[in-house]
Design a protein around this motif. Structure first.
Motif, short mmCIF file in Angstrom:
data_model
loop_
_atom_site.label_atom_id
_atom_site.label_comp_id
_atom_site.label_asym_id
_atom_site.label_seq_id
_atom_site.Cartn_x
_atom_site.Cartn_y
_atom_site.Cartn_z
N PRO A 1 0.80 -1.16 0.04
CA PRO A 1 -0.04 -0.09 0.01
C PRO A 1 0.84 1.25 -0.16
O PRO A 1 0.19 2.22 -0.66
CB PRO A 1 -1.00 -0.16 1.23
N GLU A 2 2.00 1.17 0.54
CA GLU A 2 2.91 2.39 0.74
C GLU A 2 3.14 2.82 -0.93
O GLU A 2 3.48 3.98 -0.94
CB GLU A 2 4.20 2.24 1.26
N ARG A 3 3.13 2.16 -1.84
CA ARG A 3 3.40 2.36 -3.14
C ARG A 3 2.16 3.46 -3.76
O ARG A 3 2.52 4.50 -4.29
CB ARG A 3 3.48 1.39 -4.16
N CYS A 4 1.03 3.04 -3.30
CA CYS A 4 -0.08 4.10 -3.59
C CYS A 4 -0.13 5.28 -2.63
O CYS A 4 -0.18 6.46 -3.35
CB CYS A 4 -1.35 3.08 -3.23
N PHE A 5 0.33 5.18 -1.55
CA PHE A 5 0.28 6.30 -0.58
C PHE A 5 1.53 7.40 -1.26
O PHE A 5 1.26 8.52 -1.26
CB PHE A 5 0.87 6.03 0.75
N SER B 1 2.66 7.62 4.79
CA SER B 1 2.34 6.56 5.64
C SER B 1 0.68 6.44 5.37
O SER B 1 0.15 7.44 5.11
CB SER B 1 2.87 6.29 6.72
N ALA B 2 0.41 5.25 5.85
CA ALA B 2 -1.06 5.03 5.96
C ALA B 2 -1.94 6.20 7.00
O ALA B 2 -2.99 6.68 6.83
CB ALA B 2 -1.57 3.85 6.33
N GLN B 3 -1.09 6.54 8.01
CA GLN B 3 -1.47 7.51 9.10
C GLN B 3 -1.61 8.81 8.53
O GLN B 3 -2.49 9.35 8.97
CB GLN B 3 -0.48 7.79 10.30
N GLU B 4 -1.17 9.15 7.37
CA GLU B 4 -1.36 10.43 6.67
C GLU B 4 -2.65 10.44 5.84
O GLU B 4 -3.17 11.67 5.53
CB GLU B 4 -0.35 11.00 5.85
N ILE B 5 -3.04 9.30 5.37
CA ILE B 5 -4.15 9.34 4.59
C ILE B 5 -5.26 9.44 5.59
O ILE B 5 -5.51 9.07 6.58
CB ILE B 5 -4.23 7.73 3.91
N PRO B 6 -6.17 10.49 5.06
CA PRO B 6 -7.61 10.82 5.51
C PRO B 6 -8.57 9.26 5.89
O PRO B 6 -8.63 8.60 4.91
CB PRO B 6 -8.34 11.56 4.45
N ARG C 1 -3.66 3.95 -11.73
CA ARG C 1 -2.49 3.40 -11.50
C ARG C 1 -1.72 3.22 -10.28
O ARG C 1 -1.11 2.25 -9.94
CB ARG C 1 -1.57 4.11 -12.40
N ALA C 2 -1.94 4.29 -9.67
CA ALA C 2 -1.48 4.41 -7.96
C ALA C 2 -2.13 3.40 -7.38
O ALA C 2 -1.37 2.66 -6.45
CB ALA C 2 -1.64 5.75 -7.41
N PHE C 3 -3.48 3.34 -7.47
CA PHE C 3 -4.17 2.25 -6.56
C PHE C 3 -3.70 0.64 -7.00
O PHE C 3 -3.72 -0.10 -6.20
CB PHE C 3 -5.61 2.33 -6.65
N ARG C 4 -3.50 0.47 -8.34
CA ARG C 4 -3.34 -0.95 -8.72
C ARG C 4 -1.91 -1.12 -8.28
O ARG C 4 -1.25 -2.37 -8.26
CB ARG C 4 -3.19 -0.70 -10.35
N SER C 5 -0.94 -0.08 -7.98
CA SER C 5 0.56 -0.52 -7.70
C SER C 5 0.54 -1.21 -6.35
O SER C 5 1.63 -1.49 -6.34
CB SER C 5 1.17 0.95 -7.53
N ILE C 6 -0.60 -1.05 -5.49
CA ILE C 6 -0.67 -1.85 -4.27
C ILE C 6 -0.24 -3.22 -4.60
O ILE C 6 0.26 -4.10 -3.60
CB ILE C 6 -1.94 -1.58 -3.53
N ILE C 7 -0.64 -3.82 -5.63
CA ILE C 7 -0.51 -5.24 -5.86
C ILE C 7 0.94 -5.44 -6.54
O ILE C 7 1.37 -5.10 -7.52
CB ILE C 7 -1.21 -5.73 -6.92
N THR D 1 -10.97 -3.67 -9.26
CA THR D 1 -9.84 -3.30 -9.83
C THR D 1 -8.52 -4.16 -9.44
O THR D 1 -7.81 -4.26 -10.34
CB THR D 1 -9.77 -1.56 -9.34
N HIS D 2 -8.58 -4.42 -8.08
CA HIS D 2 -7.31 -5.15 -7.79
C HIS D 2 -7.40 -6.55 -8.23
O HIS D 2 -6.29 -6.84 -8.75
CB HIS D 2 -7.24 -5.15 -6.33
N LEU D 3 -8.70 -7.10 -8.56
CA LEU D 3 -8.79 -8.38 -9.10
C LEU D 3 -8.18 -8.52 -10.42
O LEU D 3 -7.49 -9.47 -10.75
CB LEU D 3 -10.28 -9.19 -8.87
N ASP D 4 -8.45 -7.49 -10.98
CA ASP D 4 -8.03 -7.24 -12.52
C ASP D 4 -6.46 -7.23 -12.56
O ASP D 4 -5.74 -8.06 -13.47
CB ASP D 4 -8.48 -5.98 -13.09
N GLU D 5 -5.79 -6.51 -11.46
CA GLU D 5 -4.68 -6.33 -11.51
C GLU D 5 -3.81 -7.85 -11.00
O GLU D 5 -2.80 -8.28 -11.47
CB GLU D 5 -4.16 -5.48 -10.32
N VAL D 6 -4.64 -8.71 -10.07
CA VAL D 6 -3.93 -9.79 -9.76
C VAL D 6 -4.02 -10.75 -10.95
O VAL D 6 -3.04 -11.48 -11.18
CB VAL D 6 -4.88 -10.36 -8.75
N ARG D 7 -5.06 -10.83 -11.85
CA ARG D 7 -5.27 -11.67 -12.99
C ARG D 7 -4.07 -11.13 -13.96
O ARG D 7 -3.34 -11.98 -14.42
CB ARG D 7 -6.52 -11.31 -13.60
N ARG D 8 -3.79 -10.08 -13.96
CA ARG D 8 -2.49 -9.64 -14.90
C ARG D 8 -0.95 -9.97 -14.32
O ARG D 8 0.01 -10.28 -15.18
CB ARG D 8 -2.55 -8.08 -15.08
#
Length: 190
Positions: free
Chosen positions: A19-23, A30-35, A75-81, A111-118
């Protein structure tokens, strides 16, 4: 021969989660900074299928204050995978020959399942699954176990990295094991 079903979590079992990649792409350290509302939208509402991908992107942009375009934000959200967990692509690809049928059992978004399949090299060996965004529930909620059992029966094995989900599965009567490595999973399978 009837194959024995394995319920297989995805995150930190088949593929690494970062998840830090998306952040970082959003300008946070870090996650602590995300609303908290943005994290709730991503981890609860989107993973439960309560919002569409377009509604997610719009809401996530508003809640985080980012000016990223839809494509950049996705792309940022997908980068979590991340990449495959060491040894898991090979192990999963070989399960059929050993008499097992792997089935994904995961709290994830479309969206993440699509990235998993890829990204997961052994994804073709796991064509079926039960996903939170389809069931509108998350593990260890009863609805997830019931949805799995309705389609595939009680699995011979269930592997997940999170202790609280293993405990929930054990309470539900499943043969559940905490995932620590491909080698350990291979040993458990015999």
């Amino acid at each position: 021969m009837r194959k024995r079903v394995i319920a297989l979590d995805i995150g930190n079992v088949c593929l690494e989660i970062h998840p830090e990649r998306c952040f970082a792409a959003l300008g946070y350290r870090s996650a602590q900074e995300i609303p908290p509302e943005a994290l709730f939208l991503a981890s609860e509402r989107f993973e439960r299928g309560e919002v569409t991908p377009a509604e997610f992107l719009s809401g996530f942009r508003r809640l985080t204050g980012t000016s990223l375009s839809d494509a950049e934000l996705e792309r940022a959200f997908r980068s979590i995978i991340g990449p495959a967990v060491p040894g898991m692509a090979e192990l999963v690809a070989g399960l059929d020959a050993r008499g097992f049928r792997p089935v994904f059992f995961s709290d994830t978004s479309v969206t993440h399942l699509d990235e998993v399949r890829r990204k997961f090299p052994a994804a073709p060996a796991v064509p079926d699954g039960i996903y939170s965004y389809e069931v509108h529930a998350k593990k260890p909620e009863k609805a997830m176990f019931e949805a799995f059992e309705a389609r595939f029966g009680v699995p011979a094995f269930y592997f997940d990295d999170r202790a609280e989900l293993i405990e929930g599965a054990l309470r539900h009567g499943w043969n559940a094991h905490r995932f620590v490595s491909a080698e350990e999973m291979n040993r458990i399978l015999g």
